[in-house]
Design a protein around this motif. Structure first.
Motif, PDB file in Angstrom:
ATOM      1  N   THR A 298      34.405  44.744 -57.982  1.00 48.25           N
ATOM      2  CA  THR A 298      34.092  43.769 -56.533  1.00 48.25           C
ATOM      3  C   THR A 298      34.463  42.467 -56.808  1.00 48.25           C
ATOM      4  OG1 THR A 298      32.027  45.054 -56.236  1.00 48.25           O
ATOM      5  CG2 THR A 298      31.869  43.024 -55.250  1.00 48.25           C
ATOM      6  N   VAL A 299      34.716  41.825 -58.004  1.00 49.96           N
ATOM      7  CA  VAL A 299      34.928  40.600 -58.429  1.00 49.96           C
ATOM      8  C   VAL A 299      36.754  40.622 -58.031  1.00 49.96           C
ATOM      9  CG1 VAL A 299      35.609  39.108 -59.951  1.00 49.96           C
ATOM     10  CG2 VAL A 299      33.565  40.037 -60.055  1.00 49.96           C
ATOM     11  N   LEU A 300      37.245  41.732 -58.364  1.00 49.04           N
ATOM     12  CA  LEU A 300      38.740  41.752 -58.044  1.00 49.04           C
ATOM     13  C   LEU A 300      38.951  41.785 -56.592  1.00 49.04           C
ATOM     14  CD1 LEU A 300      41.546  42.367 -58.870  1.00 49.04           C
ATOM     15  CD2 LEU A 300      41.043  45.007 -58.790  1.00 49.04           C
ATOM     16  N   VAL A 301      38.118  42.598 -55.805  1.00 47.47           N
ATOM     17  CA  VAL A 301      38.303  42.306 -54.293  1.00 47.47           C
ATOM     18  C   VAL A 301      38.081  40.965 -53.789  1.00 47.47           C
ATOM     19  CG1 VAL A 301      37.461  43.634 -52.188  1.00 47.47           C
ATOM     20  CG2 VAL A 301      37.704  44.999 -54.081  1.00 47.47           C
ATOM     21  N   THR A 302      36.937  40.501 -54.357  1.00 39.04           N
ATOM     22  CA  THR A 302      36.809  38.994 -53.718  1.00 39.04           C
ATOM     23  C   THR A 302      37.918  38.068 -53.949  1.00 39.04           C
ATOM     24  OG1 THR A 302      34.434  39.322 -54.046  1.00 39.04           O
ATOM     25  CG2 THR A 302      35.102  37.269 -53.950  1.00 39.04           C
TER      26      THR A 302
END
Length: 390
Positions: A298-302
């Motif tokens: 999720t961090v990557l997507v953000t």
């Protein structure tokens, strides 16, 4: 051995996660739904790898369908939007399960001429592989570091070229975010379930091409890679596990999982471990590493969705250049099928939509039609001796 397992997972994740995100977003997923999809395929491939590697004591490694994600990016949203795409993912999982139960279906896919299948894949990949060129023009400060790192490491350490280029892009995006208000978005993993719908457009544009690409470009080569190192893949169980994983992950936005092809060699080769009987532990450790990496999905997507439009697809294009080169080489290798392959490539690269059905389906149909026409010999030429053709 521990380092080999971790490196295998890191290379697989960093090399293609941005392609998955680009594909899911193009198919209509919101940032939260794309994050959920990336989480789903990471977790399902990890669990499948843990099960198969331990049960059979061989380095069976699963992966998400990278060519399938590129297909999503090329096709874009279909009629019915994201729910219809999720419905297509369910169909793909069902077809993979059917392959396990009915071997003739796998034989039917294998009967598709390799030049046609590879030309369709090459046409699908072309749009994404052009993205780095556009990215360098539109956002040179963000894309150039990734391109330079990628080019240098292609010469010095090809295995790390894409992962380190991806890291360079993340650093560049981080600096850009620091100058434009910082990071704003969710950081913790979260599943976003979607109620699927089915349309003919989603089945013909996404489900069937995605199934063919996943089988022809991932599962079949994955078996061949492991066979080259002396391992016999449990085909039926592998298809069952990947089919179930695809069905379960589809509700959370995951597009497809399959046998790893390129990264399979990282776990199965003597470089992973000198004892072939112990290499299963490398794949097993890679599975646990994938579960850890799922926590940062999720961090990557953000981060990547906060970047200017085009930056993410530029990095995804770098990750697919090697696959494009391999596909074009295979597509054009046989002179007898070259014209049919070129027609397939052109139609797939055109991005057309006809009767709400995307270019990948029409490319496959056009290529098979041209091939059948050119290989049919007129009766008048029967007297001329010609070598038999497959």
């Amino acid at each position: 051995m521990v380092s080999a397992g971790v490196v295998t997972a890191l290379v697989g994740f960093a090399s293609a996660s941005v392609v998955v995100l680009a594909g899911l977003r193009a198919a209509g997923a919101s940032p939260a739904q794309a994050a959920s999809g990336l989480l789903a395929v990471t977790v399902t491939q990890a669990l499948g790898t843990l099960w198969l590697s331990r049960r059979h004591r061989m380095p069976v490694l699963l992966a998400w369908s990278t060519p399938g994600a590129a297909l999503l990016a090329s096709t874009g949203a279909v009629d019915g939007g994201w729910p219809a795409a999720v419905g297509a993912f369910l169909v793909v999982g069902g077809l993979i399960l059917l392959t396990a139960l009915w071997p003739r279906l796998g034989g039917l896919i294998a009967s598709i001429p390799a030049p046609i299948a590879q030309a369709m894949l090459a046409g699908v990949l072309l749009t994404l592989c052009l993205a780095p060129v556009h990215g360098l023009v539109d956002h040179p400060a963000l894309v150039a570091p990734a391109v330079v790192v990628w080019l240098v490491l292609l010469r010095l350490a090809p295995r790390w070229a894409v992962p380190v280029a991806f890291a360079a892009a993340v650093v560049a995006i981080g600096i850009w975010l620091g100058r434009h208000g910082g990071l704003d978005g969710p950081l913790l993993p979260r599943v976003e379930l979607t109620a699927p719908t089915l349309t003919w457009a989603s089945v013909l544009s996404l489900a069937i091409p995605l199934y063919i690409v996943t089988m022809a470009s991932q599962n079949v080569p994955g078996v061949a890679v492991l066979a080259s190192y002396g391992y016999t893949v449990p085909w039926r169980e592998s298809m069952t596990v990947t089919g179930v994983g695809t069905v379960v992950g589809a509700f959370a936005g995951g597009h497809a999982i399959n046998l790893a092809a390129i990264t399979a060699a990282l776990a199965a080769s003597p470089d992973a471990h000198p004892d072939p009987r112990r290499r299963w532990l490398v794949a097993h450790l890679a599975g646990w590493t994938f579960l850890v990496l799922a926590l940062v999905s999720t961090v990557l997507v953000t981060v990547v969705t906060a970047a200017p439009a085009g930056v993410t697809t530029a990095v995804a294009g770098l990750a697919l250049v090697g696959t494009l080169a391999s596909s074009l080489t295979s597509a054009l290798a046989d002179p007898d099928d070259r014209q049919a392959a070129v027609v397939t490539f052109v139609v797939a690269a055109s991005g057309i939509t006809l009767a709400s059905v995307g270019a990948a389906f029409w490319a496959l149909a056009a290529g098979l039609l041209v091939r059948a026409t050119l290989r049919r010999r007129p009766a008048a030429s029967a007297a001329v001796p010609t070598p038999p053709r497959d």
